[in-house]
Design an enzyme around this catalytic site. Structure first.
Site, PDB file in Angstrom:
ATOM      1  N   SER A 145      13.896 -11.665  -5.363  1.00 38.49           N
ATOM      2  CA  SER A 145      14.176 -11.861  -3.934  1.00 38.49           C
ATOM      3  C   SER A 145      15.406 -12.745  -3.808  1.00 38.49           C
ATOM      4  CB  SER A 145      12.968 -12.550  -3.272  1.00 38.49           C
ATOM      5  OG  SER A 145      13.292 -13.037  -1.985  1.00 38.49           O
ATOM      6  N   TYR A 158       6.865 -19.893  -3.204  1.00 37.43           N
ATOM      7  CA  TYR A 158       7.460 -18.555  -3.285  1.00 37.43           C
ATOM      8  C   TYR A 158       8.795 -18.644  -4.020  1.00 37.43           C
ATOM      9  CZ  TYR A 158       9.030 -13.895  -1.904  1.00 37.43           C
ATOM     10  OH  TYR A 158       9.477 -12.590  -1.911  1.00 37.43           O
TER      11      TYR A 158
END
Length: 250
Positions: A145, A158
């Site tokens: 990501s 995350y």
């Protein structure tokens, strides 16, 4: 990709489903891997209806034994393993202070441990495929990501998992690239998927507001990028691909 076999995790929706569909269209037999077996069966029927070949593998890859069995079943039933797309993941945002640590456990288990279990189980088969036709090269693609490149508030764990994916990918790449196993990382920005559905409601509203005026990427955009990576000639390795919506600033 005719004559090859691909293994795609998180294939029940979003980027995983789009990637399974795209690789099948390019001629690969595809193992569709996720927990939601009913969704996988629908996708497999779609692929088979278009003349492709798909294997449904209902699996929780956070259990190492299940991850190993999923890889071994794929090789047993489809004959080999040439391409792995480690796509399964979860994004549970929110402040670190007073966070429900069960959310941290879920992200570490899926985004890191599940990815590691699949990679470890698949590598011997990828090395074997790289030594044989039809392509004499194999691919492991890890989906990270933009959160793996830049830390932000309310995204700490995350970020941790996606930074970890990036580091693991590069280390493994250096280990096996001379044996013609290409290891790549794809870092999407904002994509229309079910990721945000798992956020707590109060977090979702704040997180989604950031992209309110951005035309998000579609899952097919990322599947197209993955297909580009794994269909390059043997001499070409795309190590890293960062893909943002045009209007996404960070």
């Amino acid at each position: 990709m005719t004559g090859t076999v691909a293994f795609v995790t998180g294939a029940s929706s979003g980027i995983g489903a789009a990637t399974g569909r795209e690789l099948a269209r390019r001629g690969a037999a595809v193992a569709l891997v996720a927990r939601r077996k009913d969704r996988l069966e629908q996708l497999a029927a779609e692929i088979q209806g278009e003349g492709g070949r798909a294997l449904v593998v209902g699996t929780d890859i956070t259990d190492q034994r299940q991850a190993i069995d999923a890889v071994e079943r794929t090789v047993a039933e489809l004959g080999r393993l040439d391409t792995v797309v480690n796509n399964a993941g979860v994004m549970l945002l929110g402040p670190i202070v007073d966070a429900p640590t069960a959310e941290w456990d879920r992200m570490v288990a899926l985004n890191l441990q599940g990815l590691l279990y699949v990679a470890h189980a698949a590598l011997p088969h990828l090395l074997t495929a790289a030594d044989s036709g039809p392509r004499n090269v194999a691919d492991l693609v890890n989906i990270s990501s933009v959160a793996g490149r830049r830390a932000t508030p309310n995204s700490g764990v995350y970020n941790l998992t996606k930074f970890g994916v990036n580091a693991f990918t590069e280390s493994l790449r250096q280990e096996v690239t001379e044996r013609r196993v290409r290891v790549s990382v794809v870092e999407p920005g904002a994509v229309v998927t079910e990721l945000a559905d798992h956020l707590r409601e109060e977090i979702r509203e704040t997180a989604m507001r950031v992209f309110a005026d951005v035309e998000k990427l579609q899952a097919d955009d990322i599947a197209d990028a993955i297909a580009y990576i794994v269909t390059r000639p043997r001499r070409v390795a795309v190590n890293e691909m960062l893909i943002r919506p045009t209007e996404q600033v960070r």
